[in-house]
Design a protein around this motif. Structure first.
Motif, mmCIF file in Angstrom:
data_model
loop_
_atom_site.group_PDB
_atom_site.id
_atom_site.type_symbol
_atom_site.label_atom_id
_atom_site.label_comp_id
_atom_site.label_asym_id
_atom_site.label_seq_id
_atom_site.Cartn_x
_atom_site.Cartn_y
_atom_site.Cartn_z
ATOM 1 N N THR A 28 0.803 -1.139 0.035
ATOM 2 C CA THR A 28 -0.028 -0.052 0.110
ATOM 3 C C THR A 28 0.845 1.233 -0.021
ATOM 4 O O THR A 28 2.060 1.208 0.568
ATOM 5 C CB THR A 28 -0.909 -0.022 1.204
ATOM 6 O OG1 THR A 28 -0.242 0.296 2.347
ATOM 7 C CG2 THR A 28 -1.719 -1.084 1.461
ATOM 8 N N ALA A 29 0.198 2.291 -0.672
ATOM 9 C CA ALA A 29 1.342 3.545 -0.779
ATOM 10 C C ALA A 29 1.416 4.251 0.537
ATOM 11 O O ALA A 29 2.670 4.580 1.016
ATOM 12 C CB ALA A 29 0.450 4.560 -1.538
ATOM 13 N N PRO A 30 0.533 4.274 1.415
ATOM 14 C CA PRO A 30 0.820 4.776 2.770
ATOM 15 C C PRO A 30 1.800 4.010 3.708
ATOM 16 O O PRO A 30 2.440 4.700 4.624
ATOM 17 C CB PRO A 30 -0.790 4.754 3.362
ATOM 18 C CG PRO A 30 -1.810 4.765 2.561
ATOM 19 C CD PRO A 30 -1.009 4.063 1.464
ATOM 20 N N GLY A 31 1.516 2.811 3.559
ATOM 21 C CA GLY A 31 2.661 2.141 4.364
ATOM 22 C C GLY A 31 3.957 2.225 3.923
ATOM 23 O O GLY A 31 4.820 2.142 4.569
ATOM 24 N N GLU A 32 4.235 2.129 2.716
ATOM 25 C CA GLU A 32 5.596 2.388 2.228
ATOM 26 C C GLU A 32 6.007 3.707 2.177
ATOM 27 O O GLU A 32 7.014 4.107 2.609
ATOM 28 C CB GLU A 32 5.568 1.957 0.467
ATOM 29 C CG GLU A 32 5.225 0.416 0.288
ATOM 30 C CD GLU A 32 5.599 0.197 -1.412
ATOM 31 O OE1 GLU A 32 5.759 0.888 -1.905
ATOM 32 O OE2 GLU A 32 5.421 -1.218 -1.300
ATOM 33 N N GLU A 33 5.065 4.528 2.081
ATOM 34 C CA GLU A 33 5.529 6.167 2.135
ATOM 35 C C GLU A 33 5.952 6.193 3.721
ATOM 36 O O GLU A 33 6.968 6.974 4.030
ATOM 37 C CB GLU A 33 4.356 7.026 1.955
ATOM 38 C CG GLU A 33 4.863 8.605 1.999
ATOM 39 C CD GLU A 33 3.530 9.512 1.476
ATOM 40 O OE1 GLU A 33 3.917 10.634 1.404
ATOM 41 O OE2 GLU A 33 2.657 8.871 1.279
ATOM 42 N N LEU A 34 5.239 5.868 4.708
ATOM 43 C CA LEU A 34 5.804 5.829 6.044
ATOM 44 C C LEU A 34 7.137 5.001 6.282
ATOM 45 O O LEU A 34 8.074 5.607 7.084
ATOM 46 C CB LEU A 34 4.695 5.277 7.052
ATOM 47 C CG LEU A 34 5.080 5.132 8.330
ATOM 48 C CD1 LEU A 34 5.249 6.533 9.204
ATOM 49 C CD2 LEU A 34 3.696 4.381 9.194
ATOM 50 N N ALA A 35 7.404 3.946 5.694
ATOM 51 C CA ALA A 35 8.494 3.195 5.935
ATOM 52 C C ALA A 35 9.595 4.029 5.266
ATOM 53 O O ALA A 35 10.462 4.186 5.879
ATOM 54 C CB ALA A 35 8.336 1.706 5.182
ATOM 55 N N GLY A 36 9.477 4.503 4.045
ATOM 56 C CA GLY A 36 10.527 5.277 3.436
ATOM 57 C C GLY A 36 10.800 6.712 4.385
ATOM 58 O O GLY A 36 11.958 7.002 4.714
ATOM 59 N N GLU A 37 9.988 7.255 5.132
ATOM 60 C CA GLU A 37 10.082 8.201 5.903
ATOM 61 C C GLU A 37 11.099 7.842 7.170
ATOM 62 O O GLU A 37 11.944 8.485 7.372
ATOM 63 C CB GLU A 37 8.908 9.004 6.445
ATOM 64 C CG GLU A 37 9.081 10.405 7.068
ATOM 65 C CD GLU A 37 8.788 11.415 6.108
ATOM 66 O OE1 GLU A 37 9.158 12.885 6.472
ATOM 67 O OE2 GLU A 37 8.434 11.241 4.973
ATOM 68 N N LEU A 38 10.516 6.740 7.598
ATOM 69 C CA LEU A 38 11.621 6.275 8.651
ATOM 70 C C LEU A 38 12.777 5.748 8.549
ATOM 71 O O LEU A 38 13.687 5.962 9.151
ATOM 72 C CB LEU A 38 10.619 5.039 9.597
ATOM 73 C CG LEU A 38 9.616 5.297 10.449
ATOM 74 C CD1 LEU A 38 8.499 4.091 10.538
ATOM 75 C CD2 LEU A 38 9.989 6.001 11.699
#
Length: 339
Positions: A28-38
């Protein structure tokens, strides 16, 4: 804090998207975006999402055993004063007899040692048996004890020599609580894994394990999974939370208010015989009393001040990171009155 506009807006956007849930079988885009930010803000190369701190630590234990160099490297080492959760494995790593005793026997292969005993420390961490060492850089339940940087560096050296993973449990002390986004940033040590939860979801159930490339490369599809961890709704809210807390000006405010609070508490300890010691970082402080903390906590509640304990004689202060100087001063006035 209460009703923060960044979180309120993120919740509205996430609800309007229509996709509240899908398991981590799918991207999912939100999960990948959050992981990328972390990943971008830390040492990590990958992130595993879950629902709570206990799940994050359980996952970290599994990842450490999966990444171990030798077949006998199965043991997890934890420390006196630690708290890592109430599931069976994390309870075995938690130094709280009254939490543990009703549920014995606990998961084997986990030992608790005294970090102040160098001989015990060196004997406990071994290339023959140790998969990981887990430590809170600032122990929460154990009395708000910031572990010395020299000890953390020794742990880094010993685990590296043993081929074992070093896990920092930042479930309570991470995400801005001590004045930097991650507590490890205030040390000279970079761990192999960091576990997060509590603040990450902004009030929604959210946990995470940050792992480096060496750990990530050892994990295979199907080794671990989650139904709800990192779903699109909660990941969208957690991303707004992370971006808000990670702002340099936001963290500077936490440090400034933490410095003021530390000075006020130090003055309190000098003035009041019933205060034995104060210790902490950022907006995470412990007030050690000569007597039990619970009567003071109950009086504080009667006066409209919410505090909790960190052991029988320590009052734990965890004010909201958005607290204003006036609110902080009022809280200290109430605490002093209750003492």
């Amino acid at each position: 804090g209460y009703n923060h506009p960044a979180l309120r807006a993120a919740i509205a956007r996430a609800a309007e998207s229509g996709v509240l849930h899908t398991s981590n079988l799918y991207r999912t885009a939100p999960g990948e975006e959050l992981a990328g930010e972390l990943v971008a803000r830390s040492f990590a190369s990958h992130v595993f999402f879950c629902n709570s701190g206990a799940e994050a630590n359980e996952g970290a234990f599994k990842f450490a055993r999966r990444a171990a160099k030798g077949p006998e490297q199965r043991e997890i080492v934890a420390f006196k004063g630690s708290f890592h959760g109430r599931t069976f494995a994390t309870l075995a790593a938690t130094d709280r007899p009254h939490y543990r005793e009703p549920f014995l026997p606990l998961v084997p292969g986990i030992r608790i040692i005294d970090p102040a005993n160098p001989a015990e420390l060196e004997h406990a961490i071994s290339a023959q048996r140790t998969a990981a060492v887990i430590v809170e850089p600032v122990q929460g339940e154990g009395g708000i004890n910031a572990l010395p940087d020299a000890l953390l560096q020794d742990l880094r050296d010993l685990t590296r020599a043993a081929g074992a993973a070093l896990i920092f449990d930042e479930i309570q002390c991470g995400l801005g609580r001590t004045g930097t986004l991650f507590a490890y940033e205030q040390t000279s040590v970079v761990p192999d894994m960091v576990t997060l939860a509590k603040a990450l979801g902004g009030g929604l159930p959210m946990g995470a394990v940050l792992v480096n490339e060496a750990i990530a490369s050892a994990i295979h599809p199907g080794d671990h999974a989650t139904t709800f961890g990192g779903g699109p709704f909660v990941a969208s809210v957690a991303l707004a939370q992370l971006r808000t807390v990670a702002e340099p000006a936001f963290l500077a405010d936490v440090r400034a208010r933490g410095a003021w609070l530390g000075e006020r508490l130090t003055a309190l300890a000098r003035a009041r015989d019933e205060v034995v010691a104060v210790r902490g970082r950022g907006l995470m402080w412990g007030v050690e009393l000569a007597g039990p903390a619970q009567p003071v906590i109950e009086r504080a509640l009667e006066h409209g001040l919410l505090v909790i304990s960190a052991g029988p004689n320590v009052i734990r202060l965890l004010p909201p990171l958005v607290i204003s100087p006036d609110e902080l001063a009022r809280g200290m006035d109430l605490l002093e009155r209750c003492l």
